[in-house]
Every structure is written in C-alpha cells, then in structure tokens.
Design a protein around this motif. Structure first.
Motif, PDB file in Angstrom:
ATOM      1  N   ASN A  52       0.825  -1.210   0.000  1.00  4.49           N
ATOM      2  CA  ASN A  52       0.000   0.000   0.000  1.00  4.49           C
ATOM      3  C   ASN A  52       0.857   1.257   0.000  1.00  4.49           C
ATOM      4  O   ASN A  52       0.568   2.221  -0.705  1.00  4.49           O
ATOM      5  CB  ASN A  52      -0.942  -0.006   1.214  1.00  4.49           C
ATOM      6  N   ARG A  56       0.928   4.011  -2.927  1.00  5.04           N
ATOM      7  CA  ARG A  56       0.611   5.415  -2.658  1.00  5.04           C
ATOM      8  C   ARG A  56       1.765   6.327  -3.083  1.00  5.04           C
ATOM      9  O   ARG A  56       1.549   7.387  -3.679  1.00  5.04           O
ATOM     10  CB  ARG A  56       0.327   5.607  -1.169  1.00  5.04           C
ATOM     11  N   PHE A  59       1.758   6.608  -6.814  1.00  3.07           N
ATOM     12  CA  PHE A  59       0.656   7.467  -7.243  1.00  3.07           C
ATOM     13  C   PHE A  59       1.007   8.941  -7.063  1.00  3.07           C
ATOM     14  O   PHE A  59       0.827   9.763  -7.967  1.00  3.07           O
ATOM     15  CB  PHE A  59      -0.606   7.105  -6.449  1.00  3.07           C
ATOM     16  N   CYS A  91      -5.883   1.804   0.984  1.00  5.72           N
ATOM     17  CA  CYS A  91      -6.074   1.257  -0.358  1.00  5.72           C
ATOM     18  C   CYS A  91      -5.808  -0.249  -0.320  1.00  5.72           C
ATOM     19  O   CYS A  91      -4.774  -0.685   0.175  1.00  5.72           O
ATOM     20  CB  CYS A  91      -5.136   1.938  -1.353  1.00  5.72           C
ATOM     21  N   GLN A  98      -2.558  -1.198  -8.677  1.00  2.00           N
ATOM     22  CA  GLN A  98      -2.160   0.143  -8.239  1.00  2.00           C
ATOM     23  C   GLN A  98      -1.202   0.798  -9.238  1.00  2.00           C
ATOM     24  O   GLN A  98      -1.204   2.018  -9.387  1.00  2.00           O
ATOM     25  CB  GLN A  98      -1.508   0.081  -6.856  1.00  2.00           C
ATOM     26  N   SER A 110      -1.261   4.745 -12.738  1.00  2.00           N
ATOM     27  CA  SER A 110      -1.329   4.499 -11.307  1.00  2.00           C
ATOM     28  C   SER A 110      -2.769   4.714 -10.858  1.00  2.00           C
ATOM     29  O   SER A 110      -3.434   5.646 -11.314  1.00  2.00           O
ATOM     30  CB  SER A 110      -0.391   5.446 -10.551  1.00  2.00           C
ATOM     31  N   HIS A 112      -5.292   4.700  -7.309  1.00  2.00           N
ATOM     32  CA  HIS A 112      -5.328   4.691  -5.850  1.00  2.00           C
ATOM     33  C   HIS A 112      -6.774   4.907  -5.401  1.00  2.00           C
ATOM     34  O   HIS A 112      -7.361   5.958  -5.670  1.00  2.00           O
ATOM     35  CB  HIS A 112      -4.427   5.801  -5.294  1.00  2.00           C
TER      36      HIS A 112
END
Length: 324
Positions: A52, A56, A59, A91, A98, A110, A112
């Motif tokens: 995750n 992130r 992203f 997420c 992702q 990407s 999210h």
C-alpha cells in the motif's frame, strides 16, 4: 480520448464502490497453531502495508507532468485525505492494479482507491494518473481525483481532471456533479450551486485570455455535468510551457482548491436527511451513471491504451467499487 468527469473515472464521478468481507472460524485451537496463525497474520499485514505504501508513493509521484501540475495534484489529494483520514480505509488494490502498464511500455498508469468506513458519507475516493506515448511523438497525460458519496447523503460528488496532450495544451474538468434532478429538487440547485457561488470560479477562469470553454463530444457527459461545471481548454501559443505553468500556479491552483473546499464544507460534511425513497432513487441513479462510465469511456479507451488483458484486470477491480 474522452474522459468522464468522474474522471477518466470522472463521472461515475467512476461510484466509480462497495466491498464485502468474509470471516471464518476453526472448531479447534492449540497454542502452536495460534502462534503460527498470529505470525502469519502479522507477516501478511506487513506485506499489505508495504504494498500500500509503495502504491501510494508511486501514485503521488505524478512522474510525467510539470512541477506546477504535480504540486496541484498532491495538494488536492492531501487536502481531501487529511479531511477524511479517520473515515477512509487504506487502499486494498493489489500491486499490479495500483500500478500497471501496456505490454510495450508505451502506456502506464497508477490507480489509488480508498473506500470509506461504513459510518462515513464517503463511498470512496479515487485518484489516478495515466501516461501514454502518442504516435506523433508527444504524450497524453491525465491526472484525476474524485470523491464519491454514498446514499446516506444526497450531496453532489466531486470530480477533478487535467488532460494534457502537450506542454502548451491542457483541458480542465472540475465539477460537483449533481446526484438528483435539479428541476425536481430546486432547493439543491440553490443550496449547492447558487449559495456557494460556484459559477464565479468558472467566470474567473474564462477571463484569462488563453482559456476557452471546452465542449465534450459526448452528449451524455454534458448531461451529467452540473450547471456550474468548469470545462475549459487552455492553449498557450505565446510563452509556451512557461506560460502554462504560470496559469496553473496563478489560476488553476487557487480555483481548484476553492471548489474542493466548497465540496468538503457544503457537500461531503453537510448533514442531510435522506428518506428511504430518496435512498432508492440515489442508488438507482448512481448505479446507472457508474455503469455508463465504464461502458462508454473506460471500456473502450482502456483496451486501446493497455491491451485487453491488462484492461480487463483493471476494469474488474474498478467495477467492485462502482457497484452501488
């Protein structure tokens, strides 16, 4: 490439979510089994956290856009997530959803998504970026952020998208798309659009010489937009990329944050009384719009960009959230 104001997940604006969970129990227990299960759970949890965090971070890189463009996206995402941080789940998308790319590597993206807790008005928050090389030698870059509310409220959703086909050409879509017919519910028109003076932001942008109204070729997309929707095309022939950066910093930055603030204060956080009949109406309407988004936008554009195998996996993941 048309993009729904929910984005390229725009106007599902993709309730682009619902998820289900299951539990199990065993008829016996031993200390060794408990320790083994506990260690396995911790290991699994750590792996999920690692995935995750990596997703992130990837992203929030927004690696293919300009500095001003990236700063605006990061600020918007941070503002929205900070406001609802305790009401959002991490997420849970798998790593290959992702961040994904086409087989040739000419397109990558990407995604999210964070679903809301059951006691939150947030259904889910969706952010994404898409980069694709163009046959002409340039590239297409799309960055988007959407906030979808559930049927505990009848407030509008939030949609933000920037579509950039060159350093000197950009399309901005920024809207609070209504979730009810504003003719049948005129109080919503007054509460969400007139009293908040949303239209003044569109008017301010259109006073900038390089900014002109943008009209989607999709009549459906125009139908689901609000009367105060900001849909503009920005072209900077004089000054080129530097002038575009200036417009993003001095105009798009302020207005985008103002509109997000209005949505947070007057829509997402507003206490609304919603009866059973209205909930049923919202569920039906939200579902129709989300399904249509996948059908006319993502379902056609994703296979072209990423190939059918990758596109199908990503679309299946998105559909789970779009289910009302």
């Amino acid at each position: 490439m048309e993009v729904m104001i929910c984005n390229h997940f725009l106007y599902s604006p993709l309730s682009l979510l619902s998820s289900s969970s299951s539990s199990f129990s065993t008829p016996f227990s031993t200390s060794s089994l408990s320790l083994k299960f506990s260690a396995s759970s911790v290991s699994c949890s750590l792996m999920e956290d690692t995935h995750n965090n990596h997703g992130r971070t990837k992203f929030l890189e927004f690696p293919f856009v300009s500095g001003a463009h990236k700063n605006l996206m990061v600020d918007l995402v941070s503002t929205l997530e900070n406001r609802f941080n305790s009401q959002l789940l991490p997420c849970s998308l798998p790593p290959h959803i992702q961040h994904y790319q086409s087989q040739s590597g000419s397109a990558q993206a990407s995604l999210h998504i964070r679903a809301g807790h059951t006691n939150s008005p947030i259904d889910f928050v969706l952010g994404s970026w898409v980069h694709s090389d163009l046959p002409t030698g340039g590239s297409l870059d799309i960055t988007s952020l959407s906030g979808y509310l559930n049927t505990s409220t009848d407030s509008p959703n939030f949609v933000f998208e920037m579509i950039r086909s060159s350093p000197t050409m950009l399309v901005l879509i920024l809207d609070l798309p209504p979730r009810k017919d504003l003719v049948l519910w005129p109080d919503d028109l007054k509460t969400f659009y007139e009293e908040t003076q949303l239209d003044t932001h569109r008017q301010a942008l259109e006073r900038v010489p390089e900014i002109q109204p943008y009209f989607s070729s999709s009549l459906y997309i125009r139908t689901v937009a609000s009367p105060t929707a900001i849909m503009v095309r920005i072209q900077t022939e004089n000054g080129g990329g530097e002038r575009m950066e200036e417009i993003i910093r001095n105009h798009l930055n302020h207005i985008s944050k103002q509109v997000l603030g209005i949505w947070l204060d007057h829509c997402a956080c507003a206490k609304r009384e919603v009866g059973e009949a209205e909930r049923a109406y919202l569920k039906k309407r939200d579902g129709l719009i989300r399904n249509k988004t996948i059908e006319i936008d993502l379902g056609s554009s994703f296979p072209r960009l990423f190939g059918p195998e990758v596109a199908n996996k990503v679309l299946e993941a998105i559909k789970e959230y779009f289910t009302v």
